[in-house]
Design an enzyme around this catalytic site. Structure first.
Site, PDB file in Angstrom:
ATOM      1  CB  THR A  68     110.886  74.280  45.002  1.00 14.99           C
ATOM      2  OG1 THR A  68     109.967  75.539  45.035  1.00 14.99           O
ATOM      3  CG2 THR A  68     109.924  73.133  44.680  1.00 14.99           C
ATOM      4  CB  THR A 103     115.715  67.708  42.102  1.00 15.47           C
ATOM      5  OG1 THR A 103     116.851  68.447  41.629  1.00 15.47           O
ATOM      6  CG2 THR A 103     116.376  67.281  43.529  1.00 15.47           C
ATOM      7  CE1 TYR A 127     114.153  71.320  46.426  1.00 16.40           C
ATOM      8  CE2 TYR A 127     115.983  70.577  44.685  1.00 16.40           C
ATOM      9  CZ  TYR A 127     114.616  70.905  45.218  1.00 16.40           C
ATOM     10  OH  TYR A 127     113.721  70.632  44.297  1.00 16.40           O
TER      11      TYR A 127
HETATM   12  N1  NAP Z   1     111.428  73.619  39.788  1.00 16.86           N
HETATM   13  C1  NAP Z   1     112.450  72.956  39.457  1.00 16.86           C
HETATM   14  O1  NAP Z   1     113.490  73.234  38.888  1.00 16.86           O
HETATM   15  C2  NAP Z   1     112.401  71.428  39.826  1.00 16.86           C
HETATM   16  C3  NAP Z   1     113.607  70.544  39.374  1.00 16.86           C
HETATM   17  C4  NAP Z   1     113.443  69.345  39.574  1.00 16.86           C
HETATM   18  C5  NAP Z   1     112.528  68.700  40.331  1.00 16.86           C
HETATM   19  N2  NAP Z   1     111.461  69.629  40.971  1.00 16.86           N
HETATM   20  C6  NAP Z   1     110.505  69.007  41.831  1.00 16.86           C
HETATM   21  O2  NAP Z   1     109.212  68.963  41.332  1.00 16.86           O
HETATM   22  C7  NAP Z   1     108.182  69.252  42.077  1.00 16.86           C
HETATM   23  C8  NAP Z   1     107.384  70.530  41.486  1.00 16.86           C
HETATM   24  O3  NAP Z   1     108.169  71.649  41.699  1.00 16.86           O
HETATM   25  P1  NAP Z   1     107.453  72.842  41.315  1.00 16.86           P
HETATM   26  O4  NAP Z   1     108.680  73.517  40.036  1.00 16.86           O
HETATM   27  O5  NAP Z   1     106.148  72.746  40.466  1.00 16.86           O
HETATM   28  O6  NAP Z   1     107.740  73.837  42.308  1.00 16.86           O
HETATM   29  P2  NAP Z   1     106.704  74.938  42.707  1.00 16.86           P
HETATM   30  O7  NAP Z   1     106.222  75.848  41.507  1.00 16.86           O
HETATM   31  O8  NAP Z   1     107.615  75.751  43.766  1.00 16.86           O
HETATM   32  O9  NAP Z   1     105.472  74.358  43.420  1.00 16.86           O
HETATM   33  C9  NAP Z   1     105.482  73.835  44.669  1.00 16.86           C
HETATM   34  C10 NAP Z   1     104.053  73.979  45.324  1.00 16.86           C
HETATM   35  O10 NAP Z   1     104.314  73.511  46.757  1.00 16.86           O
HETATM   36  C11 NAP Z   1     103.782  74.406  47.596  1.00 16.86           C
HETATM   37  N3  NAP Z   1     104.173  74.028  48.845  1.00 16.86           N
HETATM   38  C12 NAP Z   1     105.371  74.135  49.331  1.00 16.86           C
HETATM   39  N4  NAP Z   1     105.261  73.741  50.725  1.00 16.86           N
HETATM   40  C13 NAP Z   1     104.010  72.993  50.855  1.00 16.86           C
HETATM   41  C14 NAP Z   1     103.388  72.525  51.995  1.00 16.86           C
HETATM   42  N5  NAP Z   1     104.019  72.282  53.269  1.00 16.86           N
HETATM   43  N6  NAP Z   1     102.181  71.893  51.617  1.00 16.86           N
HETATM   44  C15 NAP Z   1     101.550  72.181  50.667  1.00 16.86           C
HETATM   45  N7  NAP Z   1     102.154  72.832  49.830  1.00 16.86           N
HETATM   46  C16 NAP Z   1     103.287  73.337  49.839  1.00 16.86           C
HETATM   47  C17 NAP Z   1     104.309  75.538  47.148  1.00 16.86           C
HETATM   48  O11 NAP Z   1     103.252  76.624  47.666  1.00 16.86           O
HETATM   49  P3  NAP Z   1     103.770  77.945  47.962  1.00 16.86           P
HETATM   50  O12 NAP Z   1     103.918  78.776  46.729  1.00 16.86           O
HETATM   51  O13 NAP Z   1     102.595  78.586  48.974  1.00 16.86           O
HETATM   52  O14 NAP Z   1     104.823  77.609  48.888  1.00 16.86           O
HETATM   53  C18 NAP Z   1     103.869  75.452  45.831  1.00 16.86           C
HETATM   54  O15 NAP Z   1     102.711  75.855  45.184  1.00 16.86           O
HETATM   55  C19 NAP Z   1     108.821  69.386  43.449  1.00 16.86           C
HETATM   56  O16 NAP Z   1     108.830  68.222  44.028  1.00 16.86           O
HETATM   57  C20 NAP Z   1     110.286  69.991  43.175  1.00 16.86           C
HETATM   58  O17 NAP Z   1     111.251  69.602  44.140  1.00 16.86           O
HETATM   59  C21 NAP Z   1     111.572  70.945  40.877  1.00 16.86           C
END
Ligand code: NAP
Length: 277
Positions: A68, A103, A127
């Site tokens: 992310t 996203t 991304y």
């Molecule tokens: N954040 C936003 O504003 C946003 C907006 C729209 C959509 N989304 C989508 O919503 C979803 C959840 O996002 P979020 O905000 O909860 O993100 P987040 O807080 O960054 O959580 C993502 C998690 O995925 C883990 N991860 C990364 N690479 C990995 C891998 N290879 N195998 C297993 N785990 C892995 C990360 O672990 P590490 O911490 O160890 O890297 C983290 O714990 C994602 O699909 C994101 O693209 C996010």
């Protein structure tokens, strides 16, 4: 519940959450606490690889594991693709109905009006491209939930950053020419449960907070709601100078009757209450 595989013993739904230590994974574990949940962080399943042995065949997979870091993806697009595209491919390969999250950054922000599900994506960042490819990899039995500007009481997000900076500084500079829908992960998690428990079909769903604002508006609201005395200096995207391009206007709305979320300011209040601010 027509989408779920029949469970012959009438037992609780067996739900697998990936990326469980992320902010949305954390919220989903709460919203789906009535299910039989296995929540795996990166140490339990690195989604760049095939799934580990599970205690059961899941009835539902909630796939939140993702790269992310928007700016970091510009430097390492293949690393981002391995997590986002290969990761979604592996989650879909489990064969269960899948919820995967996408996203507003799949859009270029040039429409000048809110984006609905049938609008053509045109990502401008590495991304955004990996997330669009991941949508295609989710397969036919997937709810692809596009949301935006996520924040929650855990993890790295804008609210927690502003709470920290607001107590360290008298003024923060925040971008005022990007407009979107800051979405509280608690509300998105509840809406996810509503979606999968309804007869909504698979496919793309736009699920983001009601209302819209700029990052600067959002920062001011955070300081107001938290009672922090810090000024917001409104700057442009060009002045801020981030590596990855971001859409100028990426409000998400549903033309398909997706679950409606509360206003972003209600989400902010709920988040601050959970933090204890
Ligand atoms: N954040 C936003 O504003 C946003 C907006 C729209 C959509 N989304 C989508 O919503 C979803 C959840 O996002 P979020 O905000 O909860 O993100 P987040 O807080 O960054 O959580 C993502 C998690 O995925 C883990 N991860 C990364 N690479 C990995 C891998 N290879 N195998 C297993 N785990 C892995 C990360 O672990 P590490 O911490 O160890 O890297 C983290 O714990 C994602 O699909 C994101 O693209 C996010």
């Amino acid at each position: 519940m027509e989408h779920h595989d029949a469970n012959p013993l009438g037992a609780r739904r067996r739900t697998l959450i990936t990326g469980a230590r992320g902010q949305l994974g954390h919220a989903l574990a709460g919203a789906f606490a009535g299910d039989d949940v296995v929540a795996l962080g990166r140490d339990g399943w690195d989604v760049r690889f095939d799934a580990p042995a599970l205690p059961w065949v899941p009835d539902l997979v909630l796939h939140t594991a993702a790269w992310t870091n928007l700016d970091g993806a510009e430097d390492d697009p293949q690393g981002a693709a391995a997590a986002n595209l290969a990761g979604t491919t592996h989650a879909a390969a489990l064969g269960a109905p899948l919820v995967t999250y996408s996203t507003d950054y799949v859009f270029d922000g040039m429409k000048g009006a809110p984006y609905v599900e049938s609008d053509a994506p045109a990502p401008r960042s590495a991304y955004g491209r990996t997330k669009l490819h991941a949508e295609a990899a989710a397969g036919e039995r997937a709810w692809i939930v596009r949301s935006s500007w996520l924040f929650g009481e855990t993890g790295h997000n804008f609210v927690r950053t502003m709470l920290r900076l607001g107590t360290e500084r008298e003024e923060v500079s925040v971008v005022d020419d990007q407009r979107g829908c800051p979405t509280y992960v608690g509300h998105l998690a509840e809406a996810t449960r509503t979606l999968v428990d309804s007869d909504a079909g698979f496919g793309i769903w736009h699920v983001a907070a009601d209302g819209d604002c700029t990052w600067a508006d959002f920062a001011e609201a955070i300081f107001e709601e938290a009672g922090i005395d810090c000024q917001v200096r409104r700057i442009t995207t060009a002045e801020f100078g981030a590596r990855a391009p971001r859409p100028a206007l990426s409000i998400l709305r549903s033309e398909k009757g997706a679950p409606r979320l509360p206003h972003w300011r209600d989400g902010l209040r709920a988040c601050l209450a959970a933090i204890g601010t």
